[in-house]
Write a protein that holds these residues in place. Structure first.
Motif, PDB file in Angstrom:
ATOM      1  N   ASP A   6      -2.700  50.207  16.260  1.00 24.40           N
ATOM      2  CA  ASP A   6      -1.789  49.814  15.171  1.00 24.40           C
ATOM      3  C   ASP A   6      -2.122  50.483  13.838  1.00 24.40           C
ATOM      4  N   HIS A   7      -2.384  51.781  13.887  1.00 23.99           N
ATOM      5  CA  HIS A   7      -2.591  52.549  12.662  1.00 23.99           C
ATOM      6  C   HIS A   7      -1.491  53.598  12.520  1.00 23.99           C
ATOM      7  N   GLU A   8      -0.250  53.167  12.683  1.00 24.60           N
ATOM      8  CA  GLU A   8       0.865  54.123  12.682  1.00 24.60           C
ATOM      9  C   GLU A   8       1.065  54.817  11.344  1.00 24.60           C
ATOM     10  N   HIS A   9       0.611  54.200  10.248  1.00 23.92           N
ATOM     11  CA  HIS A   9       0.848  54.786   8.933  1.00 23.92           C
ATOM     12  C   HIS A   9      -0.159  55.889   8.592  1.00 23.92           C
ATOM     13  N   ALA A  10      -1.328  55.850   9.177  1.00 24.86           N
ATOM     14  CA  ALA A  10      -2.370  56.825   8.839  1.00 24.86           C
ATOM     15  C   ALA A  10      -2.596  57.872   9.918  1.00 24.86           C
ATOM     16  N   ILE A  11      -2.272  57.566  11.161  1.00 23.94           N
ATOM     17  CA  ILE A  11      -2.698  58.410  12.271  1.00 23.94           C
ATOM     18  C   ILE A  11      -2.110  59.812  12.210  1.00 23.94           C
ATOM     19  N   GLY A  12      -0.895  59.944  11.724  1.00 29.47           N
ATOM     20  CA  GLY A  12      -0.277  61.268  11.660  1.00 29.47           C
ATOM     21  C   GLY A  12      -1.075  62.230  10.804  1.00 29.47           C
ATOM     22  N   ALA A  13      -1.481  61.775   9.629  1.00 33.51           N
ATOM     23  CA  ALA A  13      -2.263  62.626   8.726  1.00 33.51           C
ATOM     24  C   ALA A  13      -3.637  62.938   9.320  1.00 33.51           C
ATOM     25  N   VAL A  14      -4.238  61.971  10.004  1.00 30.01           N
ATOM     26  CA  VAL A  14      -5.548  62.200  10.620  1.00 30.01           C
ATOM     27  C   VAL A  14      -5.431  63.260  11.713  1.00 30.01           C
ATOM     28  N   VAL A  15      -4.420  63.149  12.555  1.00 27.83           N
ATOM     29  CA  VAL A  15      -4.235  64.128  13.635  1.00 27.83           C
ATOM     30  C   VAL A  15      -4.007  65.524  13.066  1.00 27.83           C
ATOM     31  N   GLU A  16      -3.141  65.636  12.075  1.00 27.89           N
ATOM     32  CA  GLU A  16      -2.869  66.950  11.488  1.00 27.89           C
ATOM     33  C   GLU A  16      -4.131  67.540  10.876  1.00 27.89           C
ATOM     34  N   ALA A  17      -4.972  66.694  10.267  1.00 25.34           N
ATOM     35  CA  ALA A  17      -6.209  67.177   9.664  1.00 25.34           C
ATOM     36  C   ALA A  17      -7.182  67.677  10.727  1.00 25.34           C
ATOM     37  N   MET A  26      -7.624  64.124  21.336  1.00 22.04           N
ATOM     38  CA  MET A  26      -7.282  63.079  22.287  1.00 22.04           C
ATOM     39  C   MET A  26      -7.039  61.774  21.534  1.00 22.04           C
ATOM     40  N   LEU A  27      -5.877  61.176  21.736  1.00 24.94           N
ATOM     41  CA  LEU A  27      -5.549  59.869  21.175  1.00 24.94           C
ATOM     42  C   LEU A  27      -5.659  58.830  22.276  1.00 24.94           C
ATOM     43  N   VAL A  28      -6.419  57.773  22.023  1.00 26.58           N
ATOM     44  CA  VAL A  28      -6.505  56.666  22.979  1.00 26.58           C
ATOM     45  C   VAL A  28      -5.789  55.481  22.353  1.00 26.58           C
ATOM     46  N   ASP A  29      -4.588  55.220  22.853  1.00 23.98           N
ATOM     47  CA  ASP A  29      -3.781  54.108  22.365  1.00 23.98           C
ATOM     48  C   ASP A  29      -4.297  52.824  23.002  1.00 23.98           C
ATOM     49  N   ASP A  30      -4.943  51.985  22.200  1.00 24.13           N
ATOM     50  CA  ASP A  30      -5.590  50.781  22.725  1.00 24.13           C
ATOM     51  C   ASP A  30      -4.637  49.587  22.676  1.00 24.13           C
ATOM     52  N   GLY A  31      -3.507  49.708  23.353  1.00 26.32           N
ATOM     53  CA  GLY A  31      -2.560  48.600  23.418  1.00 26.32           C
ATOM     54  C   GLY A  31      -1.844  48.342  22.114  1.00 26.32           C
ATOM     55  N   SER A  32      -1.490  49.406  21.388  1.00 28.62           N
ATOM     56  CA  SER A  32      -0.820  49.243  20.096  1.00 28.62           C
ATOM     57  C   SER A  32       0.585  48.669  20.262  1.00 28.62           C
ATOM     58  N   CYS A  36       3.647  51.669  16.567  1.00 24.39           N
ATOM     59  CA  CYS A  36       2.545  52.630  16.593  1.00 24.39           C
ATOM     60  C   CYS A  36       2.626  53.506  17.838  1.00 24.39           C
ATOM     61  N   ALA A  37       2.945  52.895  18.968  1.00 28.82           N
ATOM     62  CA  ALA A  37       3.066  53.656  20.216  1.00 28.82           C
ATOM     63  C   ALA A  37       4.099  54.767  20.074  1.00 28.82           C
ATOM     64  N   LEU A  38       5.201  54.481  19.365  1.00 31.81           N
ATOM     65  CA  LEU A  38       6.244  55.482  19.159  1.00 31.81           C
ATOM     66  C   LEU A  38       5.714  56.656  18.341  1.00 31.81           C
ATOM     67  N   VAL A  39       4.945  56.369  17.295  1.00 29.52           N
ATOM     68  CA  VAL A  39       4.363  57.431  16.474  1.00 29.52           C
ATOM     69  C   VAL A  39       3.430  58.294  17.320  1.00 29.52           C
ATOM     70  N   LEU A  40       2.648  57.677  18.186  1.00 29.50           N
ATOM     71  CA  LEU A  40       1.725  58.430  19.034  1.00 29.50           C
ATOM     72  C   LEU A  40       2.492  59.297  20.023  1.00 29.50           C
ATOM     73  N   ASP A  41       3.564  58.760  20.580  1.00 30.33           N
ATOM     74  CA  ASP A  41       4.413  59.557  21.473  1.00 30.33           C
ATOM     75  C   ASP A  41       4.964  60.783  20.742  1.00 30.33           C
ATOM     76  N   ALA A  45       4.303  64.714  21.592  1.00 26.63           N
ATOM     77  CA  ALA A  45       5.437  65.595  21.863  1.00 26.63           C
ATOM     78  C   ALA A  45       5.474  66.773  20.896  1.00 26.63           C
ATOM     79  N   LYS A  46       5.058  66.552  19.671  1.00 29.32           N
ATOM     80  CA  LYS A  46       5.065  67.613  18.657  1.00 29.32           C
ATOM     81  C   LYS A  46       4.014  68.669  18.951  1.00 29.32           C
ATOM     82  N   HIS A  47       2.869  68.237  19.524  1.00 27.88           N
ATOM     83  CA  HIS A  47       1.762  69.159  19.796  1.00 27.88           C
ATOM     84  C   HIS A  47       1.374  69.061  21.276  1.00 27.88           C
TER      85      HIS A  47
END
Length: 241
Positions: A6-17, A26-32, A36-41, A45-47
């Motif tokens: 449930d870190h959908e607001h920060a995870i995008g910037a962390v991944v890009e960094a 590797m992203l491990v979605d721990d039952g978000s 949040c799951a949508l952002v991870l998907d 898909a983007k990368h």
């Protein structure tokens, strides 16, 4: 490897960094939750060639997510795993420093040692020092300067070997416990100062009651484990001296 809950607001910037340093992620979605799951998907898909998404149907805790990451990394043929938290608190600009130090010490854990700014909650800062004292007692050493920071590089094989022999804490007790047990196994811990802020998305999953109980229980178990290993630890100190 980034454990995500449930870190959908920060995870995008962390991944890009992370990707900016040329590393696979590797992203491990721990039952978000779904948002949040949508952002991870979308990130996967983007990368598609750079981001691997592993998913837990049910939340297992940070330790459970990290161990899943280790197993997936081993299956993919990786020898080392860089762990970064999903909330944006870690200075990903230090990733090259972690990698350079890991190349110098390939069999060691490179453990982030936080350098805090004014954003750190003072109560949490003081509470960390209590954990530090117990870690120093349970290792008979000051080798581990900070056991709570989740910014680290691990060699994969010793972690999987350890996980096959004992049950590690699966929540916020994971980060300190695995360092102590790896130290007991003879794995060197190399400390690297790194800037930490608290946290960029304002979300913390630290449960004050549950996690403090788990951490207290962990310190108790580790203390008696230290007593069993006392002759071995003292012999190691004597050889080092």
């Amino acid at each position: 490897m980034i454990p995500v809950y449930d870190h959908e607001h920060a995870i995008g910037a962390v991944v890009e960094a992370v990707l900016a340093h040329g590393l696979p992620c590797m992203l491990v979605d721990d039952g978000s939750k779904n948002s949040c799951a949508l952002v991870l998907d979308q990130l996967a898909a983007k990368h598609p060639d750079k981001v691997m998404l592993v998913r837990h149907a049910v939340n297992q805790g940070k330790g459970g997510a990290v161990l899943t990451g280790f197993r997936s990394a081993a299956q993919a043929g990786y020898t080392h795993l860089l762990q970064v938290d999903a909330d944006g608190q870690h200075a990903t600009s230090d990733i090259p420093r972690f990698i350079a130090l890991s190349r110098l010490h390939p069999h060691a854990v490179i453990a982030g040692c936080p350098v805090y700014d004014e954003s750190v909650p003072k109560l949490r800062l003081y509470a960390r020092y209590l954990t530090h004292v117990w870690i120093w007692i349970n290792t008979l050493s000051f080798a581990i300067r900070d056991s709570m920071c989740g910014f680290r590089i691990y060699p994969v094989a010793p972690v999987l070997s350890l996980a096959s022999r004992c049950t590690l804490g699966k929540r916020m007790n994971f980060d300190p416990e695995i360092l102590v047990r790896l130290f007991w196994d003879g794995v060197q811990v190399v400390n690297l100062p790194t800037r930490v802020t608290y946290p960029s998305d304002g979300v913390s999953h630290f449960n004050a009651f549950r996690d403090n109980v788990l951490i207290s229980r962990m310190h108790t178990v580790l203390f008696f484990g230290m007593l069993i290993r006392l002759p071995k630890l003292l012999a190691r100190k004597w050889r080092s001296a």
